[in-house]
Motif scaffolding. Structure first.
Motif, PDB file in Angstrom:
ATOM      1  N   VAL A  40       2.613  11.004   6.531  1.00 39.10           N
ATOM      2  CA  VAL A  40       3.160   9.843   5.817  1.00 39.10           C
ATOM      3  C   VAL A  40       3.369  10.280   4.379  1.00 39.10           C
ATOM      4  O   VAL A  40       2.415  10.693   3.712  1.00 39.10           O
ATOM      5  CB  VAL A  40       2.210   8.622   5.879  1.00 39.10           C
ATOM      6  N   GLU A  41       4.593  10.189   3.899  1.00 36.90           N
ATOM      7  CA  GLU A  41       4.933  10.724   2.587  1.00 36.90           C
ATOM      8  C   GLU A  41       5.579   9.653   1.708  1.00 36.90           C
ATOM      9  O   GLU A  41       6.168   8.691   2.208  1.00 36.90           O
ATOM     10  CB  GLU A  41       5.930  11.889   2.730  1.00 36.90           C
ATOM     11  N   MET A  42       5.465   9.843   0.387  1.00 39.36           N
ATOM     12  CA  MET A  42       6.149   9.014  -0.599  1.00 39.36           C
ATOM     13  C   MET A  42       7.065   9.907  -1.414  1.00 39.36           C
ATOM     14  O   MET A  42       6.635  10.937  -1.917  1.00 39.36           O
ATOM     15  CB  MET A  42       5.133   8.367  -1.549  1.00 39.36           C
ATOM     16  N   TYR A  43       8.343   9.522  -1.550  1.00 40.80           N
ATOM     17  CA  TYR A  43       9.309  10.323  -2.300  1.00 40.80           C
ATOM     18  C   TYR A  43       9.991   9.473  -3.354  1.00 40.80           C
ATOM     19  O   TYR A  43      10.398   8.331  -3.076  1.00 40.80           O
ATOM     20  CB  TYR A  43      10.378  10.890  -1.370  1.00 40.80           C
ATOM     21  N   ASP A  44      10.152  10.044  -4.535  1.00 42.07           N
ATOM     22  CA  ASP A  44      10.960   9.407  -5.559  1.00 42.07           C
ATOM     23  C   ASP A  44      12.413   9.397  -5.092  1.00 42.07           C
ATOM     24  O   ASP A  44      12.896  10.359  -4.496  1.00 42.07           O
ATOM     25  CB  ASP A  44      10.831  10.169  -6.874  1.00 42.07           C
ATOM     26  N   ALA A  45      13.116   8.301  -5.383  1.00 39.62           N
ATOM     27  CA  ALA A  45      14.496   8.163  -4.919  1.00 39.62           C
ATOM     28  C   ALA A  45      15.395   9.269  -5.449  1.00 39.62           C
ATOM     29  O   ALA A  45      16.377   9.640  -4.799  1.00 39.62           O
ATOM     30  CB  ALA A  45      15.050   6.801  -5.322  1.00 39.62           C
ATOM     31  N   HIS A  46      15.074   9.822  -6.617  1.00 42.73           N
ATOM     32  CA  HIS A  46      15.908  10.867  -7.212  1.00 42.73           C
ATOM     33  C   HIS A  46      15.538  12.266  -6.734  1.00 42.73           C
ATOM     34  O   HIS A  46      16.171  13.236  -7.126  1.00 42.73           O
ATOM     35  CB  HIS A  46      15.825  10.796  -8.740  1.00 42.73           C
ATOM     36  N   ASN A  72      10.703   5.878  -1.698  1.00 44.11           N
ATOM     37  CA  ASN A  72      10.659   5.540  -0.278  1.00 44.11           C
ATOM     38  C   ASN A  72       9.390   6.069   0.366  1.00 44.11           C
ATOM     39  O   ASN A  72       8.949   7.177   0.076  1.00 44.11           O
ATOM     40  CB  ASN A  72      11.854   6.149   0.465  1.00 44.11           C
ATOM     41  N   VAL A  73       8.812   5.271   1.249  1.00 42.23           N
ATOM     42  CA  VAL A  73       7.752   5.711   2.145  1.00 42.23           C
ATOM     43  C   VAL A  73       8.423   6.182   3.427  1.00 42.23           C
ATOM     44  O   VAL A  73       9.266   5.474   3.994  1.00 42.23           O
ATOM     45  CB  VAL A  73       6.766   4.577   2.453  1.00 42.23           C
ATOM     46  N   VAL A  74       8.063   7.373   3.877  1.00 44.52           N
ATOM     47  CA  VAL A  74       8.618   7.932   5.106  1.00 44.52           C
ATOM     48  C   VAL A  74       7.471   8.326   6.035  1.00 44.52           C
ATOM     49  O   VAL A  74       6.594   9.105   5.656  1.00 44.52           O
ATOM     50  CB  VAL A  74       9.506   9.166   4.834  1.00 44.52           C
ATOM     51  N   VAL A  75       7.489   7.787   7.242  1.00 46.71           N
ATOM     52  CA  VAL A  75       6.535   8.170   8.283  1.00 46.71           C
ATOM     53  C   VAL A  75       7.200   9.194   9.195  1.00 46.71           C
ATOM     54  O   VAL A  75       8.322   8.991   9.670  1.00 46.71           O
ATOM     55  CB  VAL A  75       6.087   6.938   9.089  1.00 46.71           C
ATOM     56  N   PRO A  81       0.836  -1.211   0.000  1.00 45.23           N
ATOM     57  CA  PRO A  81       0.000   0.000   0.000  1.00 45.23           C
ATOM     58  C   PRO A  81       0.864   1.252   0.000  1.00 45.23           C
ATOM     59  O   PRO A  81       1.962   1.273   0.544  1.00 45.23           O
ATOM     60  CB  PRO A  81      -0.811  -0.125   1.292  1.00 45.23           C
ATOM     61  N   GLN A  82       0.341   2.305  -0.609  1.00 44.22           N
ATOM     62  CA  GLN A  82       1.046   3.572  -0.703  1.00 44.22           C
ATOM     63  C   GLN A  82       0.258   4.655   0.043  1.00 44.22           C
ATOM     64  O   GLN A  82      -0.971   4.607   0.085  1.00 44.22           O
ATOM     65  CB  GLN A  82       1.212   3.983  -2.169  1.00 44.22           C
ATOM     66  N   PRO A  83       0.950   5.631   0.628  1.00 44.97           N
ATOM     67  CA  PRO A  83       0.236   6.685   1.352  1.00 44.97           C
ATOM     68  C   PRO A  83      -0.603   7.547   0.426  1.00 44.97           C
ATOM     69  O   PRO A  83      -0.236   7.773  -0.722  1.00 44.97           O
ATOM     70  CB  PRO A  83       1.362   7.503   1.996  1.00 44.97           C
ATOM     71  N   SER A  84      -1.724   8.025   0.936  1.00 41.25           N
ATOM     72  CA  SER A  84      -2.584   8.907   0.165  1.00 41.25           C
ATOM     73  C   SER A  84      -2.163  10.350   0.381  1.00 41.25           C
ATOM     74  O   SER A  84      -1.460  10.684   1.338  1.00 41.25           O
ATOM     75  CB  SER A  84      -4.039   8.730   0.589  1.00 41.25           C
ATOM     76  N   ALA A  85      -2.627  11.235  -0.488  1.00 45.87           N
ATOM     77  CA  ALA A  85      -2.318  12.654  -0.352  1.00 45.87           C
ATOM     78  C   ALA A  85      -2.831  13.206   0.972  1.00 45.87           C
ATOM     79  O   ALA A  85      -2.274  14.144   1.529  1.00 45.87           O
ATOM     80  CB  ALA A  85      -2.921  13.431  -1.517  1.00 45.87           C
ATOM     81  N   VAL A 112       8.707  -6.609   7.411  1.00 48.42           N
ATOM     82  CA  VAL A 112       8.241  -5.880   8.591  1.00 48.42           C
ATOM     83  C   VAL A 112       7.449  -4.618   8.261  1.00 48.42           C
ATOM     84  O   VAL A 112       6.429  -4.341   8.893  1.00 48.42           O
ATOM     85  CB  VAL A 112       9.428  -5.572   9.531  1.00 48.42           C
ATOM     86  N   PHE A 113       7.869  -3.841   7.263  1.00 45.52           N
ATOM     87  CA  PHE A 113       7.194  -2.575   6.968  1.00 45.52           C
ATOM     88  C   PHE A 113       6.416  -2.614   5.662  1.00 45.52           C
ATOM     89  O   PHE A 113       6.223  -1.579   5.007  1.00 45.52           O
ATOM     90  CB  PHE A 113       8.210  -1.429   6.966  1.00 45.52           C
ATOM     91  N   TYR A 114       5.896  -3.778   5.304  1.00 43.73           N
ATOM     92  CA  TYR A 114       5.130  -3.921   4.070  1.00 43.73           C
ATOM     93  C   TYR A 114       3.928  -2.982   4.039  1.00 43.73           C
ATOM     94  O   TYR A 114       3.593  -2.413   3.008  1.00 43.73           O
ATOM     95  CB  TYR A 114       4.663  -5.362   3.910  1.00 43.73           C
ATOM     96  N   ARG A 115       3.270  -2.798   5.174  1.00 46.00           N
ATOM     97  CA  ARG A 115       2.051  -1.978   5.225  1.00 46.00           C
ATOM     98  C   ARG A 115       2.310  -0.561   5.737  1.00 46.00           C
ATOM     99  O   ARG A 115       1.361   0.155   6.084  1.00 46.00           O
ATOM    100  CB  ARG A 115       0.991  -2.672   6.103  1.00 46.00           C
ATOM    101  N   LEU A 116       3.545  -0.129   5.759  1.00 44.60           N
ATOM    102  CA  LEU A 116       3.854   1.191   6.295  1.00 44.60           C
ATOM    103  C   LEU A 116       3.106   2.301   5.552  1.00 44.60           C
ATOM    104  O   LEU A 116       2.670   3.277   6.154  1.00 44.60           O
ATOM    105  CB  LEU A 116       5.360   1.440   6.236  1.00 44.60           C
ATOM    106  N   GLY A 117       2.947   2.154   4.249  1.00 44.15           N
ATOM    107  CA  GLY A 117       2.261   3.165   3.451  1.00 44.15           C
ATOM    108  C   GLY A 117       0.785   3.297   3.762  1.00 44.15           C
ATOM    109  O   GLY A 117       0.148   4.274   3.362  1.00 44.15           O
ATOM    110  N   ALA A 118       0.213   2.335   4.485  1.00 40.76           N
ATOM    111  CA  ALA A 118      -1.199   2.396   4.871  1.00 40.76           C
ATOM    112  C   ALA A 118      -1.410   3.132   6.186  1.00 40.76           C
ATOM    113  O   ALA A 118      -2.554   3.378   6.588  1.00 40.76           O
ATOM    114  CB  ALA A 118      -1.768   0.977   4.981  1.00 40.76           C
TER     115      ALA A 118
END
Length: 207
Positions: free
Chosen positions: A155-161, A195-198, A34-38, A125-131
């Motif tokens: 909870v944010e999602m960032y492109d690696a670049h 990366n998902v970052v909490v 799962p990925q974080p929502s806006a 361990v962090f498979y569901r972190l984005g949720a």
């Protein structure tokens, strides 16, 4: 370059976490985490709960995130010979790590916890972190016997670049926690593309 507690970390964040061995083996159609929502992003909003006073330094032993059923031991992580953050052994899917040359969770500053999203056998361990959602609780057991209680404020999602080093790793004037794993789009050639970052801050503690 990336700075954590005045120590520089080079290279792509947690690149060894992001290969997606399970997806390579089984295909990606139904296995993307799962990925974080806006709605869970910073967007300039205030924290969900006021911060608590900082705790004295103490290494952490365990992290729990009840909302996504995480209950995992923590190992110390250092730097690789190339200067990037090391990672827990991939075969131990219920193991997370913390950057032991930086801030300990609960003391003033930014503490870093990282773990795999998957391994060759499936979700890790962090498979569901984005949720995870704003307001969720993170508990960190510390070696001094105390329990540091954090509340998620983004909870944010960032492109690696386009990873925002200072935002994620920069110094904080209160006790903060970052929990990081891989996420975003996925390709067989490069693995996960981000990366998902909490983002969480200390809101309480128990002796």
């Amino acid at each position: 370059m990336r700075r954590v507690a005045n120590i520089l970390i080079a290279g792509v964040t947690l690149v060894a976490l992001c290969l997606g061995a399970w997806l390579l083996r089984n295909g990606i159609a139904s296995h993307l985490p799962p990925q974080p929502s806006a709605a869970q992003a910073h967007r300039g909003r205030p924290p969900t709960q006021p911060p608590a006073p900082a705790l004295p330094p103490s290494p952490p032993d365990r992290v729990r995130i009840p909302a996504i059923r995480v209950d995992a031991p923590l190992m110390g992580l250092g730097l690789t010979p190339t200067g990037s953050l090391d990672v827990p052994p991939a075969e131990r899917k219920n193991l997370a790590g913390w950057y032991e040359s930086g801030t300990t969770p609960g003391e003033k500053g930014t503490a870093i916890v990282a773990g795999h999203v998957d391994n060759a056998d499936g979700p890790a361990v962090f498979y569901r972190l984005g949720a995870l959602e704003r307001g969720a609780r993170i508990e960190v057991e510390r070696r001094d016997g105390s329990l540091a209680l954090f509340t998620v404020h983004a909870v944010e999602m960032y492109d690696a670049h386009a990873f925002p080093d200072e935002k994620v790793y920069g110094a904080a004037d209160r006790p903060e926690l970052r929990v990081i794993t891989c996420g975003g789009g996925y390709t067989k050639g490069t693995g996960y593309r981000g990366n998902v970052v909490v983002f969480a801050h200390l809101t309480g503690s128990r002796p």
